[in-house]
Write a protein that holds these residues in place. Structure first.
Motif, PDB file in Angstrom:
ATOM      1  N   ALA A  34       4.065   9.288  -7.717  1.00 38.92           N
ATOM      2  CA  ALA A  34       5.391   8.720  -7.473  1.00 38.92           C
ATOM      3  C   ALA A  34       5.509   8.188  -6.051  1.00 38.92           C
ATOM      4  O   ALA A  34       6.029   7.077  -5.823  1.00 38.92           O
ATOM      5  CB  ALA A  34       6.472   9.765  -7.742  1.00 38.92           C
ATOM      6  N   ALA A  35       5.019   8.972  -5.094  1.00 39.24           N
ATOM      7  CA  ALA A  35       5.087   8.528  -3.697  1.00 39.24           C
ATOM      8  C   ALA A  35       4.208   7.307  -3.466  1.00 39.24           C
ATOM      9  O   ALA A  35       4.587   6.380  -2.738  1.00 39.24           O
ATOM     10  CB  ALA A  35       4.663   9.671  -2.770  1.00 39.24           C
ATOM     11  N   ALA A  36       3.025   7.289  -4.076  1.00 31.47           N
ATOM     12  CA  ALA A  36       2.140   6.139  -3.919  1.00 31.47           C
ATOM     13  C   ALA A  36       2.732   4.888  -4.550  1.00 31.47           C
ATOM     14  O   ALA A  36       2.672   3.787  -3.981  1.00 31.47           O
ATOM     15  CB  ALA A  36       0.771   6.446  -4.516  1.00 31.47           C
ATOM     16  N   ASN A  37       3.327   5.023  -5.744  1.00 28.07           N
ATOM     17  CA  ASN A  37       3.966   3.880  -6.390  1.00 28.07           C
ATOM     18  C   ASN A  37       5.107   3.323  -5.537  1.00 28.07           C
ATOM     19  O   ASN A  37       5.270   2.105  -5.402  1.00 28.07           O
ATOM     20  CB  ASN A  37       4.488   4.270  -7.766  1.00 28.07           C
ATOM     21  N   ALA A  38       5.882   4.232  -4.958  1.00 26.82           N
ATOM     22  CA  ALA A  38       6.978   3.794  -4.098  1.00 26.82           C
ATOM     23  C   ALA A  38       6.448   3.074  -2.864  1.00 26.82           C
ATOM     24  O   ALA A  38       7.005   2.057  -2.428  1.00 26.82           O
ATOM     25  CB  ALA A  38       7.836   4.994  -3.690  1.00 26.82           C
ATOM     26  N   ALA A  39       5.352   3.593  -2.304  1.00 27.82           N
ATOM     27  CA  ALA A  39       4.761   2.963  -1.120  1.00 27.82           C
ATOM     28  C   ALA A  39       4.247   1.564  -1.435  1.00 27.82           C
ATOM     29  O   ALA A  39       4.338   0.651  -0.604  1.00 27.82           O
ATOM     30  CB  ALA A  39       3.639   3.836  -0.571  1.00 27.82           C
ATOM     31  N   ILE A  40       3.699   1.386  -2.629  1.00 26.87           N
ATOM     32  CA  ILE A  40       3.197   0.068  -3.030  1.00 26.87           C
ATOM     33  C   ILE A  40       4.332  -0.947  -3.054  1.00 26.87           C
ATOM     34  O   ILE A  40       4.221  -2.054  -2.497  1.00 26.87           O
ATOM     35  CB  ILE A  40       2.504   0.164  -4.398  1.00 26.87           C
ATOM     36  N   ARG A  58      -0.676 -12.255   0.146  1.00 31.45           N
ATOM     37  CA  ARG A  58      -0.468 -11.410   1.320  1.00 31.45           C
ATOM     38  C   ARG A  58       0.162 -10.074   0.946  1.00 31.45           C
ATOM     39  O   ARG A  58      -0.126  -9.043   1.566  1.00 31.45           O
ATOM     40  CB  ARG A  58       0.366 -12.157   2.360  1.00 31.45           C
ATOM     41  N   MET A  59       1.014 -10.058  -0.075  1.00 30.88           N
ATOM     42  CA  MET A  59       1.552  -8.797  -0.576  1.00 30.88           C
ATOM     43  C   MET A  59       0.431  -7.917  -1.119  1.00 30.88           C
ATOM     44  O   MET A  59       0.377  -6.713  -0.861  1.00 30.88           O
ATOM     45  CB  MET A  59       2.602  -9.063  -1.654  1.00 30.88           C
ATOM     46  N   GLY A  60      -0.479  -8.522  -1.902  1.00 26.11           N
ATOM     47  CA  GLY A  60      -1.604  -7.770  -2.442  1.00 26.11           C
ATOM     48  C   GLY A  60      -2.502  -7.213  -1.360  1.00 26.11           C
ATOM     49  O   GLY A  60      -2.935  -6.052  -1.430  1.00 26.11           O
ATOM     50  N   GLU A  61      -2.805  -8.017  -0.344  1.00 20.71           N
ATOM     51  CA  GLU A  61      -3.625  -7.547   0.779  1.00 20.71           C
ATOM     52  C   GLU A  61      -2.994  -6.325   1.442  1.00 20.71           C
ATOM     53  O   GLU A  61      -3.677  -5.344   1.752  1.00 20.71           O
ATOM     54  CB  GLU A  61      -3.762  -8.655   1.820  1.00 20.71           C
ATOM     55  N   ALA A  62      -1.687  -6.409   1.672  1.00 18.27           N
ATOM     56  CA  ALA A  62      -0.997  -5.315   2.357  1.00 18.27           C
ATOM     57  C   ALA A  62      -0.997  -4.048   1.520  1.00 18.27           C
ATOM     58  O   ALA A  62      -1.148  -2.929   2.055  1.00 18.27           O
ATOM     59  CB  ALA A  62       0.434  -5.737   2.698  1.00 18.27           C
ATOM     60  N   ALA A 116      -4.363  -2.356   1.753  1.00 20.11           N
ATOM     61  CA  ALA A 116      -4.535  -1.735   3.066  1.00 20.11           C
ATOM     62  C   ALA A 116      -3.726  -0.453   3.189  1.00 20.11           C
ATOM     63  O   ALA A 116      -4.144   0.504   3.855  1.00 20.11           O
ATOM     64  CB  ALA A 116      -4.134  -2.719   4.167  1.00 20.11           C
ATOM     65  N   ALA A 117      -2.557  -0.408   2.536  1.00 16.11           N
ATOM     66  CA  ALA A 117      -1.658   0.737   2.694  1.00 16.11           C
ATOM     67  C   ALA A 117      -1.997   1.898   1.780  1.00 16.11           C
ATOM     68  O   ALA A 117      -1.745   3.061   2.122  1.00 16.11           O
ATOM     69  CB  ALA A 117      -0.215   0.295   2.455  1.00 16.11           C
ATOM     70  N   VAL A 118      -2.551   1.612   0.585  1.00 15.67           N
ATOM     71  CA  VAL A 118      -2.795   2.657  -0.406  1.00 15.67           C
ATOM     72  C   VAL A 118      -4.268   2.589  -0.817  1.00 15.67           C
ATOM     73  O   VAL A 118      -4.646   1.799  -1.695  1.00 15.67           O
ATOM     74  CB  VAL A 118      -1.878   2.479  -1.638  1.00 15.67           C
TER      75      VAL A 118
END
Length: 279
Positions: free
Chosen positions: A193-199, A221-225, A228-230
């Motif tokens: 849940a936290a990972a989905n929210a972060a995405i 650019r959204m996909g790249e970010a 990188a984040a998850v």
């Protein structure tokens, strides 16, 4: 045969009002039904249209009143619309305005409401697609119909032009979409849940805070970010149909729309899709 009852008007008049105060924009999207009462019986019984206000005129007056009341709430706008018809046409005895609002909430970015990026209220349907064999499992999470918009900081220029091209270039337009997205996991995150929210948060921050040269540009650019984040995400796929907002030409009515009164439409729409993954 007697004509027992009659009234008429215009339905499904869709409009977006954008009240611009520098970088801070207010957006209000309405679908209207405006019905007029009065003695229009001759149009029915004698083919005499001399007292009939054309339904196209009713539509145009909706746009005109919208231009003059960009910041009005739904109730105040309905009052202004009713007054317009009663003041303008002495033979109209009553006006019925039905207004349905599409609610846009400010997108939270960095813990604060963004000045010109928005999310649709009650937004999106979370999805899971999983495939299991004796050799392992493939799990993808996602969301369908996740609808977001920004009212400025976007453009569309430099595209191929030929004798079939009619679309004009612009460096300031509304960009909106109802995105279907899914992301495939290469490893189990500590908390789905936290990972989905972060995405979603990461993707929306890129969308809201950077200039968009096109939906293609923003999606990549959204996909790249997100990758990188998850780190547990192997790839992310996004499908984004354009929700178009077409500026209404009000020059013929002595008004400059200033790209502030627009016609919402999603048919036909551009369909932009991509998958961004790790090398």
């Amino acid at each position: 045969m007697p004509l027992l009852r009659h009234h008429y008007g215009k339905g499904r008049v869709r409009l977006m009002r954008v009240h611009r105060d520098g970088d801070y924009n207010e957006v209000r999207e309405l679908t209207l039904r405006v019905m007029l009462d009065g003695d229009f019986s001759a149009a029915y019984t004698d083919a005499d249209n001399s007292r009939v206000v054309a339904t196209d005129t009713i539509k145009n007056l909706c746009y005109i009143v919208a231009t003059d009341h960009l910041a009005a709430g739904a109730e105040a706008f309905a009052e202004a619309l009713g007054a317009c018809f009663l003041d303008r046409y002495a033979h109209v005895t009553a006006v019925s305005v039905t207004s349905t609002e599409t609610k846009w909430a400010r997108m939270p970015v960095g813990g604060a409401p963004h000045p010109h990026a928005f999310l649709l209220d009650a937004n999106g349907t979370p999805t899971v697609r999983a495939h299991f064999t004796r050799d392992g499992a493939t799990i993808a999470s996602g969301i369908d119909g996740y609808t977001f918009m920004k009212s400025t900081e976007a453009g569309w220029v430099g595209y191929l032009m030929d004798d079939a091209t009619t679309l004009k270039e612009t460096r300031d337009r509304i960009v909106a979409t109802a995105m279907d997205a899914s992301w495939r996991w290469s490893a189990r995150p500590a908390d789905y849940a936290a990972a989905n929210a972060a995405i979603l948060t990461t993707a929306m921050e890129v969308f809201a805070t950077t200039y968009s040269d096109g939906v293609q540009d923003s999606l990549y650019r959204m996909g790249e970010a997100v990758l990188a984040a998850v780190p547990e995400v192997a790839e992310i796929s996004m499908a984004c149909p354009n929700k178009h907002y077409i500026p209404v030409n009000l020059a013929g009515f002595g008004r400059d729309g200033r790209n502030c009164v627009l016609l919402p439409t999603d048919e036909p729409h551009g369909q932009i899709e991509c998958t961004v993954g790790r090398a």
